[in-house]
Design a protein around this motif. Structure first.
Motif, short mmCIF file in Angstrom:
data_model
loop_
_atom_site.label_atom_id
_atom_site.label_comp_id
_atom_site.label_asym_id
_atom_site.label_seq_id
_atom_site.Cartn_x
_atom_site.Cartn_y
_atom_site.Cartn_z
N ALA A 1 0.83 -1.21 0.00
CA ALA A 1 0.00 0.00 0.00
C ALA A 1 0.86 1.26 0.00
N GLY A 2 0.25 2.32 -0.52
CA GLY A 2 0.89 3.64 -0.43
C GLY A 2 1.83 4.03 -1.44
N LEU B 1 8.92 7.29 5.58
CA LEU B 1 8.72 7.67 6.96
C LEU B 1 7.24 7.63 7.33
N MET B 2 6.41 8.11 6.42
CA MET B 2 4.98 8.14 6.70
C MET B 2 4.42 6.74 6.82
N LYS B 3 4.91 5.86 5.93
CA LYS B 3 4.42 4.48 6.00
C LYS B 3 4.81 3.84 7.32
N VAL C 1 -3.92 10.08 4.86
CA VAL C 1 -4.47 10.26 3.52
C VAL C 1 -3.32 10.10 2.54
N PHE C 2 -3.37 9.01 1.76
CA PHE C 2 -2.27 8.72 0.86
C PHE C 2 -2.29 9.64 -0.35
N GLN C 3 -1.11 9.81 -0.95
CA GLN C 3 -1.00 10.64 -2.14
C GLN C 3 -1.86 10.06 -3.26
N GLN D 1 4.70 -0.19 7.05
CA GLN D 1 5.97 -0.91 7.05
C GLN D 1 6.61 -0.73 8.42
N PRO D 2 7.29 -1.76 8.91
CA PRO D 2 7.96 -1.61 10.21
C PRO D 2 9.30 -0.88 10.07
#
Lengths: 412, 500, 363
Positions: A411-412, B46-48, B84-86, B54-55
């Motif tokens: 995702a993302g 970083l946001m993820k 809110v994803f891009q 992601q860890p």
């Protein structure tokens, strides 16, 4: 307000559906009277059609479960095949109920293989499906030889003499409807024939099948479980970011899919016929898939498709069906003409013309011949589906992420 | 109640790359905190991590002073962090309501309870969303509101917005900012990720800058200038692509005459565009993304058909020619998206040398390929353009973005083109490769190459171009002389503030 | 060395895994695993050996037909239907004797190619004009092909035993086989088609511009478009090409021993699906496809002997199906590992050059 328009749109759709259904019944009845092919809608014919429709419906619903979760399951055929063997084996040794459960479990095992390959290992869904169909056919041939050869009533490729599910006849309705149907009146008799066909010697498994169709519609569209499952087929990355365990839902969907297909196999060995042979499905898994596409990935659509294809299938199984198939040709021509007019009014001129030409072709064919080879009825589901996906491809709406690979953390 | 989130020493490695190291960041409750940095600076990673997609390999996240580790977004949602994803995370075929309640069915069910709650939130912030509308019928700004509503529905107190303005037109940006201010007034915090400095200065209370995977500093928006922020982002004096002498001739290479392009729905994407590029001239196209630049490039390249108008190349009409014919006539093309259009990632470099040049020697001989020729010429590009790669047999995928781009530029300048069409030629490329690409463009220009340069980097446009055209809503709305114009003027023209 | 290991390991692992899984199935159902393994790995007798060669040729042609689609990014599941149509058309034409003597062979092959190509292009045209998935349309077309050919043979064919078939191929048009092993049956003359198709496939994809365009479109349709390839045209052309090769699949058997067409007695169905499996197993590479075809033919050939051990020969279908699944998984694992290794190699080499120390871009 948009909300109310959405609701009223739903109402309009329902209204349109009813009108179209009524028009279809009237047309069928008219064609029956014009052609004199009364056997088009006798209780016997319609009962045959219902019996032919059920395995297709089960396969179609199975396909629906998987594809709504984003997994294309063309392994339905293989899972159905496994179901035919499971039904025969378990019914022979432990009774008809065990047969039904056994068929579902065999189908489920097929679904499990598909799920492991496509969900856990990211194998292309079509590849896995093709492999599964090869495995299914091989496994059933192998298992039949291994387990049925020495049974009484058995052989290396077949088995008979096992119990089948009981049937019900609803006394008052069945007889009344039957006597009305025998009058061959316009519309009334056709509807009565359908009622009589559906209330005479009705197998428990038929009732179960129709119940499963309702259950599918409810579970997928009215519960949060269904919402999550469908979200995996529309946008699994989004579902993942909202905390939905996508793998789990995909697994559940494919397992249910396999079990439904397995039940379809059970129907073939226990209701459509009372004996098992290797390769009994004869492509019905694919017809199920076709009914799902025809039905635009919706339970009501799958049901319509299955009944239609089942009718064609049922007629092709009737003895001396030459005149019936010929009458069917007129029916097809009338429907096509209606569709052409509909397209013309919708402003799609090219489509309208193409459809009209095909319809005229069918008419010419009808008037210049007296019978149509029954081979053609066997082909109808495929021709109709090809026609629908070619002509109405813009209206078809498959789940957005159907057949696409998905990996956790993407995702993302 | 609002939450206070602090990241300390966050690190994350991918095979062969360090995406984040030693990242530290503190978000004060009830503020808009901007995180800025160039493409590839590690913001999205970083946001993820903060959202649990992601860890992290190392470092800590603490919320209200307590250490937390997020195994999945669910954990992040639980403590009140929403994202809110891009690229919007919405299912088109589901309704607004279904998209919002998904994963949070326990809160208010999936029926009327949820419907009421959604209408409530929508009304409070003036979103104007209808729960039963299908998402596919919504425009971009509405979709973004659905995303924000989704986060608010879950009771988020920290909302992460990843490049939220990239897809919006200026009015929509204003609307978004007023929504954000209301959210903050309501007690939420916002983490705003961007590389657009004007916007950051307009909305942020605090600014943190990232470069090469780590946080390199903070700034106060009340006192900081754009130039200071930009230097923090780049890490050195901004490289300036000054073009020295003029080499423009009066020979027209490319001419567009009243070109209009319409989309499937019959709407104009480009309207009546007329434009000329001369030999030895770089014409820059400035515009906010989505205003017709892509269509302009694709219609010249023959990837789109013009609805009306005429395009000529060196006097020859190419309006109806296929992409291949256009390329054969001597047009080099550096596409906007190198991964999708510029390279076949799974092919080795030498096969990528053939891509786009399938009909031109030395890589082919008639209908046959010429592998030896392709290899030799690929080697030439690797040397001349300083492509850092173990060899020409390496697949394009293995190279870094800057080296991929240098290879593409080198390939498109092969075979003496008369026109180069370059879309964002240095986007997402490191500073060294950027300077190298600029040098090559300048050198080719001296030798008479005409260049149509589309870029979002205004400094690049001003530094390289001989003339800048502004495109707005599919029309060319202004011509500027790069030696006179400032980035501010261009910015105003691009948003329709003051057309020249 | 590493490269070879990378490309050989997956199929070997997959075959071993599939055989093991088959043994488990046999053991569960009470069969003798020992008997199964000793029969499968016994040295085939002359007759079986020739059958293996003959069957390999059919499977290989089918594999190449599927591989053309795969390299283009198309899943031509319609090989099955296309070779039915090709075989039916060819048998009607060949049996009619319109062209005399050996020339009839060539003409019939052309008919087979054209019929297969035409049928395949239906799916191709529907894909580019109506956006219909080639998989779905091909599934429908497969069944239509089967039913239509059955009907045509019944309507226009002649009685052959209990069923109908096309007219027999005139003896003057029946090529002599290769009597390689004395005493055993002949290797079909037209197994050479498989060799020709293999050579043509390699040359087309590795050496021609057209092949490059095809591979590019398969690897990245968007890059293909930007590089000037007419993707829609490529879809139709490559679909037709795949179908044309598919039309040839059954021709060695037709000219070698059957000489007529009629479903099901005078035909061999299922080769299309098997071809897909062979192409997957062989990674769409020439040596891979040939080895895959030989492997499948070997398993089927040896399976006939299994009946002697009281094991149904269909058990090898299970093996074949599992091989396909296992090999796809194995190739995927290797691909991921390889691309990671390559990326690490690149960054290592760059780290070694001091000038490039800052190049390790964060992405």
């Amino acid at each position: 307000m948009t909300g109310t328009t959405a609701l009223s749109r739903a109402r309009t759709v329902r209204y349109t559906t009813i009108v179209v259904a009524l028009a279809a019944i009237v047309t069928v009845s008219a064609v029956r009277i014009v052609t004199g092919a009364d056997r088009l809608t006798t209780p016997g014919t319609l009962r045959q059609a219902l019996i032919a429709a059920c395995p297709i419906l089960l396969a179609g619903l199975g396909g629906l479960w998987a594809e709504r979760a984003g997994i294309v399951n063309i392994g339905l055929e293989g899972q159905m095949l496994l179901g035919t063997w499971g039904a025969a084996f378990f019914a022979y040794h432990h009774g008809w109920l065990a047969g039904i459960v056994g068929a579902a479990v065999m189908g489920l095992i097929g679904g499990l293989v598909h799920a492991i390959a496509t969900v856990s290992f990211g194998v292309d869904h079509i590849i896995s499906g093709v492999a599964l169909n090869i495995i299914g056919l091989g496994a059933v041939g192998f298992l039949a030889k291994s387990y049925f050869d020495e049974l009484s009533g058995g052989g290396p490729r077949n088995l008979s003499g096992y119990p089948t599910p009981p049937t019900l006849t609803i006394p008052g309705i069945s007889d009344g409807a039957r006597s009305l149907a025998d009058q061959h009146w316009f519309v009334v008799s056709d509807v009565s024939a359908a009622v009589a066909g559906a209330t005479t010697n009705l197998s428990i498994l038929t009732i179960l099948t129709l119940a499963l169709a309702l259950l599918t519609a409810w579970a997928l569209w009215r519960t949060s479980f269904g919402l999550r499952l469908r979200s995996c087929g529309e946008n699994p990355q989004a579902a993942e970011t909202l905390g939905v365990n996508v793998y789990l839902y995909k697994y559940v969907a494919v397992l249910v899919s396999g079990a439904f297909a397995g039940l379809g196999g059970a129907y073939l060995t226990m209701v459509s016929s009372s004996s098992f042979t290797v390769g009994q499905t004869n492509g019905r898994g694919y017809i199920g898939l076709a009914s799902m596409i025809f039905g635009n990935w919706r339970p009501s659509g799958v049901l319509t498709g299955a009944l239609m294809f089942g009718y064609a299938d049922g007629i092709s199984l009737l003895p001396k069906n030459g005149p019936l198939v010929h009458a069917l040709l007129l029916l097809v021509a009338v429907f096509l003409l209606a569709y052409s007019v509909f397209k013309f009014r919708a402003g799609e001129l090219t489509t309208a013309i193409v459809v009209a030409v095909i319809a005229l072709g069918a008419l010419v064919w009808y008037f210049t011949t007296t019978r149509v080879p029954s081979a053609f009825t066997g082909m109808t589901p495929y021709v109709i589906t090809l026609f629908v996906i070619s002509v109405a491809s813009q209206r078809l709406r498959m789940p957005a992420a159907d057949g696409k690979p998905y990996r956790r953390g993407s995702a993302g | 109640m609002t939450i206070e989130v602090e990241l300390a020493g966050i690190g994350k490695r991918f095979p062969g790359v360090i995406a984040n190291h030693d990242v530290s960041l503190r978000i004060r409750p009830g503020t808009v905190h901007a995180l800025i940095g160039e493409n590839g600076a590690g913001k999205s990673t970083l946001m993820k991590i903060l959202y649990g997609v992601q860890p992290a390999d190392e470092g800590t996240i603490s919320v209200d002073g307590q250490h937390r580790s997020f195994a999945s977004p669910t954990d992040a949602i639980e403590v009140g962090i929403g994202m809110v994803f891009q690229h919007f995370m919405l299912a088109d075929n589901l309704t607004v309501l279904e998209n919002i309640v998904l994963g949070a069915e326990k809160l208010h069910g999936i029926g009327d309870g949820a419907r009421t709650r959604i209408k409530e939130i929508s009304a409070r912030f003036g979103f104007g969303l209808e729960p039963d509308q299908l998402v596919e019928r919504l425009g971009v700004a509405d979709r973004q509101r659905v995303e924000i509503l989704k986060v608010l529905y879950r009771g988020a107190e920290l909302i992460i917005l990843d490049e939220p303005t990239a897809v919006l037109v200026p009015q929509e940006v204003d609307a978004l900012f007023s929504n954000l201010r209301e959210l903050v007034a309501d007690g939420c915090s916002v983490l705003f990720i961007s590389h657009k400095l004007d916007e950051v200065l307009a909305i942020a209370d605090d600014i943190t800058v990232m470069r090469r995977g780590t946080t390199v500093g903070t700034a106060d928006p009340r006192t900081a200038t754009k130039h200071q922020l930009a230097e923090l982002m780049v890490g050195s004096e901004l490289p300036s692509p000054e073009t020295s002498e003029r080499t423009v001739t009066d020979q027209v290479v490319l001419a567009l005459d009243g070109v209009t392009v319409t989309d499937d729905l019959g709407r104009d994407r480009l309207t009546d565009v007329s434009l000329a590029v001369h030999r030895g001239e770089v014409v820059g196209i400035a515009g906010v993304e989505g205003n017709g630049q892509t269509e302009l490039v694709e219609v010249v390249m023959g990837m789109l058909r013009a609805a009306s108008g005429r395009i000529t190349l060196d006097g020859q009409d190419i309006t109806r020619l296929s992409t291949r014919k256009v390329r054969e006539l001597g047009v080099g093309f550096v596409p906007e998206d190198r991964h999708r259009h510029g390279l076949v990632l799974d092919f080795p470099l030498w096969e990528n040398r053939i891509l786009g040049h399938q009909t031109k020697p030395p890589v082919v001989k008639g209908p046959l390929l010429n592998p030896a020729g392709a290899r030799t010429d690929a080697r030439r590009i690797v040397e001349e353009f300083d492509v850092r790669t173990p060899g020409i047999g390496t697949t394009a995928r293995a190279l870094s973005g800057g080296n991929q781009q240098k290879f593409i530029v080198g390939r498109e300048m092969s075979g003496d083109p008369i026109l180069l069409i370059a879309s964002h030629p240095t986007r997402g490329v490191d500073v060294g490769a950027q300077a190298a690409i600029w040098d090559h463009v300048r050198a080719a220009r001296r030798e008479g190459l005409g260049v149509l340069l589309v870029s979002a980097d205004l400094d690049e446009l001003i530094g390289l171009s001989d003339r800048i055209e502004v495109v707005l809503r599919g029309r060319l709305t202004g011509t500027f002389d790069p030696s006179q114009v400032t980035a501010q003027d261009l910015g105003a023209a691009m948003t329709g503030g003051s057309a020249a | 060395m590493k490269r070879i290991a990378y490309s050989l390991a997956p199929p070997v692992v997959a075959v071993v895994f599939a055989l093991a899984a088959t043994c488990v199935v046999i053991a569960i159902s009470g069969g003798s695993v020992g008997a199964f393994l000793s029969t499968i790995f016994s040295v085939p007798n002359d007759r079986i050996l020739v059958n293996i060669v003959n069957q390999s040729s059919l499977l290989a042609i089918s594999g190449f037909a599927a591989a053309i689609g795969f390299r283009m990014g198309l899943f031509n599941i319609g090989v099955e239907g296309q070779y039915i149509v090709g075989s039916c058309a060819a048998a009607f034409f060949g049996g009619s004797g319109l062209v005399p003597g050996p020339l009839n062979i060539l003409a019939t092959l052309v008919v087979a190619i054209l019929a297969g190509a035409a049928y395949a292009s239906i799916a191709g045209v529907l894909k580019v004009t109506r956006g219909v998935s080639e998989v779905i349309s091909a599934i429908m077309l497969n069944y239509i092909a089967l039913t239509m050919s059955g009907y045509l043979v019944q309507r226009y064919g002649v009685k052959a035993g209990y069923t109908y078939a096309t007219n027999d191929l005139p003896p003057s048009s029946q090529p002599l086989g290769f009597a390689i092993l004395p005493g055993a049956n002949d290797v079909w003359a037209l197994t050479v088609i498989a060799v020709a198709v293999a050579a043509g496939y390699w040359f087309l994809l590795a050496r021609t511009r057209f092949g490059f365009d095809l591979r590019t479109t398969g690897a990245s349709a968007s890059a293909a478009l930007a590089s000037g390839i007419g993707v829609k045209k490529m879809v139709v052309v490559s679909m037709a090409l795949s179908g044309g090769v598919a039309g040839l699949v059954w021709m060695p058997a037709y000219f070698g021993s059957v000489h007529r067409f009629g479903v099901p007695e005078n035909f061999q169905a299922g080769l299309g699906f098997a071809g897909l499996a062979v192409a997957l197993l062989g990674r769409n590479r020439v040596p891979g496809i040939i080895l895959g075809a030989v492997l499948f033919a070997y398993l089927s050939g040896q399976s006939n002997e299994l009946q002697r051990d009281g094991i149904a020969k269909q058990v090898v279908d299970i093996t074949q199906g599992i091989v396909v699944l296992a090999v796809v998984v194995a190739y995927e694992i290797v691909r991921r590992r390889q691309s990671r290794a390559e990326r690490e190699q690149v960054s290592e080499e760059l780290a070694a050059t001091p000038a490039a120390a800052n190049e390790g871009e964060a992405r």
